[in-house]
Design a protein around this motif. Structure first.
Motif, PDB file in Angstrom:
ATOM      1  N   ARG A  19       0.796  -1.251   0.018  1.00 32.26           N
ATOM      2  CA  ARG A  19      -0.073  -0.138   0.101  1.00 32.26           C
ATOM      3  C   ARG A  19       0.873   1.417  -0.027  1.00 32.26           C
ATOM      4  O   ARG A  19       0.321   2.227  -0.226  1.00 32.26           O
ATOM      5  N   ASP A  21       3.178   3.582  -2.069  1.00 32.28           N
ATOM      6  CA  ASP A  21       3.736   3.679  -3.334  1.00 32.28           C
ATOM      7  C   ASP A  21       5.080   3.911  -3.426  1.00 32.28           C
ATOM      8  O   ASP A  21       5.729   4.852  -3.106  1.00 32.28           O
ATOM      9  N   THR A  22       5.769   2.842  -3.871  1.00 32.68           N
ATOM     10  CA  THR A  22       7.396   3.084  -4.137  1.00 32.68           C
ATOM     11  C   THR A  22       7.627   2.795  -5.732  1.00 32.68           C
ATOM     12  O   THR A  22       8.800   2.270  -5.926  1.00 32.68           O
ATOM     13  N   THR A  23       6.877   3.115  -6.405  1.00 32.23           N
ATOM     14  CA  THR A  23       6.790   3.062  -7.861  1.00 32.23           C
ATOM     15  C   THR A  23       8.308   3.720  -8.525  1.00 32.23           C
ATOM     16  O   THR A  23       8.451   4.905  -8.173  1.00 32.23           O
ATOM     17  N   LEU A  98      -2.085  -1.099  -5.811  1.00 32.85           N
ATOM     18  CA  LEU A  98      -1.682  -0.708  -4.309  1.00 32.85           C
ATOM     19  C   LEU A  98      -2.701  -0.888  -3.369  1.00 32.85           C
ATOM     20  O   LEU A  98      -2.764  -0.229  -2.246  1.00 32.85           O
TER      21      LEU A  98
END
Length: 432
Positions: A19, A21-23, A98
């Motif tokens: 959950r 966000d480490t895009t 996510l």
């Protein structure tokens, strides 16, 4: 101190990490890993560790912590996982990437396979062991890194170059893309342990010609030169080269020695796994991007293309000699990203510890080495003299195309597999 149960915790840890966000889209873009790194550091600090948050750039955050073993005279072990994930198109997914949704017995989301599942398993095992007062026999360094999905320049490579002292004493490591099961039939369940990785050569090709009007004759057309070079590279049939790890895989999986001429036909018997193993039989070079021109009636002066090249351990020189021949005299290449191939023998006490931990939880387990066609942070850590394996243990349903979910849509990991992984890693740490 509150006691934690790793099997009970691991699913929630995995969902929490998904959950966040480490895009990572490359070129230092995206939200970065700071929020995930702070979450991990908090979970480690809660059980008495003193994690360090290290930033190579704004938001590009990695976490390092060390657990003291009961025998400080032994060499240390590195457990590493990366916090970033590749981009996604949410509209293509059954459940939002996510969301960390639990459905059909699985945790869904980007990173469920690559590799927030392993991050969660490491956290779950460490938290349980430390609250129970069970230290490992040797020092264990934990590394949760930034930027692996873009080559690690802001993560493992930077850590190895600027903070190598934090890995003092580490001689062995385990990380991602290994330890998962593949069922060949009802009697044979293999657990693939990565013992080698192909090298990386992401290249930009440039053809230079003579600019001019599109209606005129032009024997120095950069687009034509580039297209012909790209065609030669894309259609080239690379010869089969059986490295020690690939040969060992065939020996363990099929009980026979496989000759180069039979390797591709043998690999084809592996079902969905054939795609992964097939890519480790030879060097590869796949054109991936093209860029040229700005108007339909103008011949441009230059044209460029990108090629994703991967070379086997021991065959880097052959790879580049072939590429340069295929380019021809009027096309040049430069690196977008270049990294080494790595390989280690599938033997020793660490291999025994992995195999025994798997067998204790799955009596049908057969640990076999394999070569990864991609790359991991192990490349960076190997420069510190660390010998590594891919070992993120998961017992998987026979019909789940696990390897196809790396960077794919509907990425998911079975809940039972996560719990299995916690049990195996716990046993592994006792026996390593």
């Amino acid at each position: 101190m509150t006691s934690f149960n790793g099997e009970e915790e691991v699913v929630g840890l995995c969902r929490d990490l998904i959950r966040i966000d480490t895009t990572n889209a490359g070129d230092n873009a995206g939200p970065g890993e700071r929020a995930a790194a702070e979450y991990v550091a908090g979970k480690l600090a809660e059980v008495g560790l003193e994690p360090r948050l290290l930033e190579s750039d704004d938001r590009r955050t990695s976490v390092i912590a060390r657990i003291e073993g009961t025998d400080p005279g032994r060499d240390a072990l590195l457990l590493h996982g990366h916090l970033d994930v590749v981009p996604f198109n949410a509209g293509d997914w059954t459940h939002h990437p996510l969301s960390g949704e639990i459905a059909d017995g699985c945790v869904w989301g980007r990173g469920a396979v690559d590799m927030k599942d392993m991050d969660a398993m490491i956290l779950a095992v460490v938290r349980q062991r430390l609250t129970e007062g069970r230290r490992p026999p040797r020092d264990v360094v934990l590394a949760f890194t930034a930027d692996e999905e873009a080559g690690g320049a802001y993560g493992a490579q930077w850590l190895a170059e600027h903070h190598g002292d934090l890995f003092e004493g580490c001689t062995e490591a385990i990380g991602e893309v290994g330890g998962f099961s593949v069922s060949l039939d009802e009697q044979r369940r293999l657990y693939l342990i990565e013992a080698a990785e192909k090298g990386i050569a992401w290249m930009r090709l440039t053809a230079a010609g003579r600019a001019g009007h599109g209606s005129m004759l032009n024997a120095e057309n950069a687009v034509t030169e580039l297209a012909e070079a790209v065609g030669r590279i894309g259609r080239y049939e690379w010869p089969v080269r059986l490295t020690p790890t690939v040969s060992a895989f065939f020996q363990e999986a099929f009980g026979i020695e496989v000759e180069a001429g039979d390797a591709e036909a043998t690999a084809a018997k592996l079902g969905p796994l054939a795609r992964m193993i097939g890519a480790t039989l030879k060097n590869t070079a796949n054109p991936t991007m093209l860029d040229a021109g700005y108007k339909a009636n103008v011949i441009p002066q230059t044209a460029t293309a990108h090629v994703d090249g991967r070379f086997l351990p021991g065959y880097e020189q052959e790879f580049f000699a072939t590429i340069d021949e295929l380019l021809g005299p009027n096309v040049t290449r430069e690196f977008v990203h270049h990294d080494i191939a790595v390989e280690t023998a599938f033997e020793g006490s660490l291999v025994r510890a992995m195999s025994e931990a798997l067998l204790a939880e799955d009596p049908s387990a057969r640990a076999v080495p394999y070569t990864l066609s991609g790359g991991t942070d192990l490349k960076a850590f190997s420069r510190l003299g660390i010998r590594g394996f891919g070992f993120a243990p998961l017992k998987l349903p026979a019909d789940l195309d696990f390897s196809g979910m790396f960077h794919g849509i509907d990425e998911r990991v079975p809940v039972d597999s996560l719990k299995f992984g916690v049990r195996v890693l716990d046993r592994f740490l006792d026996g390593c």
